[in-house]
Design a protein around this motif. Sequence first.
Motif, PDB file in Angstrom:
ATOM      1  N   ALA A 218      57.332  -6.992 -32.826  1.00  0.00           N
ATOM      2  CA  ALA A 218      58.109  -8.025 -32.649  1.00  0.00           C
ATOM      3  C   ALA A 218      59.630  -8.101 -33.877  1.00  0.00           C
ATOM      4  N   GLU A 219      60.943  -7.965 -32.894  1.00  0.00           N
ATOM      5  CA  GLU A 219      61.862  -8.208 -34.175  1.00  0.00           C
ATOM      6  C   GLU A 219      62.326  -8.844 -34.571  1.00  0.00           C
ATOM      7  N   GLY A 220      63.250  -8.608 -35.468  1.00  0.00           N
ATOM      8  CA  GLY A 220      63.938  -9.655 -36.140  1.00  0.00           C
ATOM      9  C   GLY A 220      62.997 -11.100 -37.037  1.00  0.00           C
ATOM     10  N   VAL A 221      61.752 -10.853 -37.281  1.00  0.00           N
ATOM     11  CA  VAL A 221      61.093 -11.045 -38.264  1.00  0.00           C
ATOM     12  C   VAL A 221      60.858 -11.217 -39.506  1.00  0.00           C
ATOM     13  N   GLU A 222      61.545 -12.939 -40.402  1.00  0.00           N
ATOM     14  CA  GLU A 222      61.830 -13.360 -41.086  1.00  0.00           C
ATOM     15  C   GLU A 222      60.873 -13.899 -41.986  1.00  0.00           C
ATOM     16  N   THR A 223      60.290 -14.366 -41.305  1.00  0.00           N
ATOM     17  CA  THR A 223      59.579 -15.389 -42.569  1.00  0.00           C
ATOM     18  C   THR A 223      58.003 -15.258 -42.576  1.00  0.00           C
ATOM     19  N   GLU A 224      57.532 -16.031 -43.352  1.00  0.00           N
ATOM     20  CA  GLU A 224      55.615 -15.477 -43.420  1.00  0.00           C
ATOM     21  C   GLU A 224      54.919 -16.535 -42.071  1.00  0.00           C
ATOM     22  N   GLU A 225      55.780 -17.170 -42.003  1.00  0.00           N
ATOM     23  CA  GLU A 225      54.969 -18.279 -40.799  1.00  0.00           C
ATOM     24  C   GLU A 225      54.798 -17.629 -39.642  1.00  0.00           C
ATOM     25  N   GLN A 226      56.383 -16.733 -39.118  1.00  0.00           N
ATOM     26  CA  GLN A 226      56.332 -15.934 -38.074  1.00  0.00           C
ATOM     27  C   GLN A 226      55.580 -14.389 -38.098  1.00  0.00           C
ATOM     28  N   LYS A 227      55.207 -13.976 -39.678  1.00  0.00           N
ATOM     29  CA  LYS A 227      54.503 -12.959 -38.849  1.00  0.00           C
ATOM     30  C   LYS A 227      53.189 -13.414 -38.922  1.00  0.00           C
ATOM     31  N   ILE A 228      52.894 -15.174 -39.448  1.00  0.00           N
ATOM     32  CA  ILE A 228      51.271 -15.418 -39.515  1.00  0.00           C
ATOM     33  C   ILE A 228      51.189 -15.553 -38.662  1.00  0.00           C
ATOM     34  N   PHE A 229      52.339 -16.560 -36.822  1.00  0.00           N
ATOM     35  CA  PHE A 229      51.665 -16.811 -35.733  1.00  0.00           C
ATOM     36  C   PHE A 229      51.429 -15.051 -35.123  1.00  0.00           C
ATOM     37  N   LEU A 230      52.479 -14.035 -35.283  1.00  0.00           N
ATOM     38  CA  LEU A 230      52.537 -13.061 -34.772  1.00  0.00           C
ATOM     39  C   LEU A 230      50.674 -12.738 -34.753  1.00  0.00           C
ATOM     40  N   LEU A 231      49.953 -12.244 -36.422  1.00  0.00           N
ATOM     41  CA  LEU A 231      49.214 -11.537 -36.630  1.00  0.00           C
ATOM     42  C   LEU A 231      48.252 -12.976 -35.902  1.00  0.00           C
ATOM     43  N   ASP A 232      48.398 -13.812 -35.356  1.00  0.00           N
ATOM     44  CA  ASP A 232      47.292 -14.622 -35.190  1.00  0.00           C
ATOM     45  C   ASP A 232      47.378 -14.828 -33.304  1.00  0.00           C
ATOM     46  N   ASN A 233      48.885 -13.868 -33.102  1.00  0.00           N
ATOM     47  CA  ASN A 233      48.475 -13.282 -32.180  1.00  0.00           C
ATOM     48  C   ASN A 233      48.291 -12.209 -31.240  1.00  0.00           C
TER      49      ASN A 233
END
Length: 271
Positions: A218-233
């Motif tokens: 995933a490109e354009g990751v700027e927040t911890e919330e985005q990171k957590i979502f991606l890891l969870d998926n």
Amino acid sequence: EKAFVRVTLESNLRKAIENEDFMLYYQPKFNALTNTIIGMEVLLRWEHEKMGFISPDDFIPIAEETGLIIHLGKWILHQGMQHITAWKRQGVNVGILSINISVMQLQEYHFVETLIQMLQETGCHADWLELEVTEGQVMKNPEQTIQTLEKISNLGINIAIDDFGTGYSSLSYLKRLPIDILKIDRSFIKDIPYDEEDIAISKGIIALAKSLNIEVIAEGVETEEQKIFLLDNDCHYIQGYLYSRPLPLVEIEKLIKELRNSVSLTHTYNI
């Protein structure tokens, strides 16, 4: 006025290509599970002596329209290969180096031969490289592009599809492409985890990639919330300002040394 600006920019672009007045910036890619660097993407920057920094969004389309992208693309490839070879010889493992290429380069008759020659000249190993091509470009001439990408893949170079989800590709072509990595476009990441449509699209791309045994980043990751979502998926590889902005050569080398002292590096994608 717009026409004058464009003509002026094109004229300056030709001079800049002739004089090689460009710089390469590097943006690291990370395994978000382990916070280790897995590679970096080469990004072109142009600072004009009078106009200052000129956005790639302004000059790359002109380079594409005029065919100047072919000469410019060769310079980027050669410089990138030289840099990663120098790092490797110093014992610095920077991971896989991703370089964006244009469909016009792929359509060049001798592109693969030129690529092989550059590898030999620079001492760069094929498995140190990853070439990125956008989904939209692939679909302009899919049959020829597939053939060329297969030749490149056979050299041992990774192939990534950039901006995935924006180019209306046919799944019948997708399964024929020798793809190693799909990059989820930043437009689907920026409003996660609050936009239900972006959540659904991102989950769909991740699931599609995994089902085809293709890695996803995933490109354009700027927040911890985005990171957590991606890891969870189950999307572990990310790129974006959360970890690092694109950096010039001196600063990326400084970052690599800092990471080298604190964490181990890996240079392969583990599917």
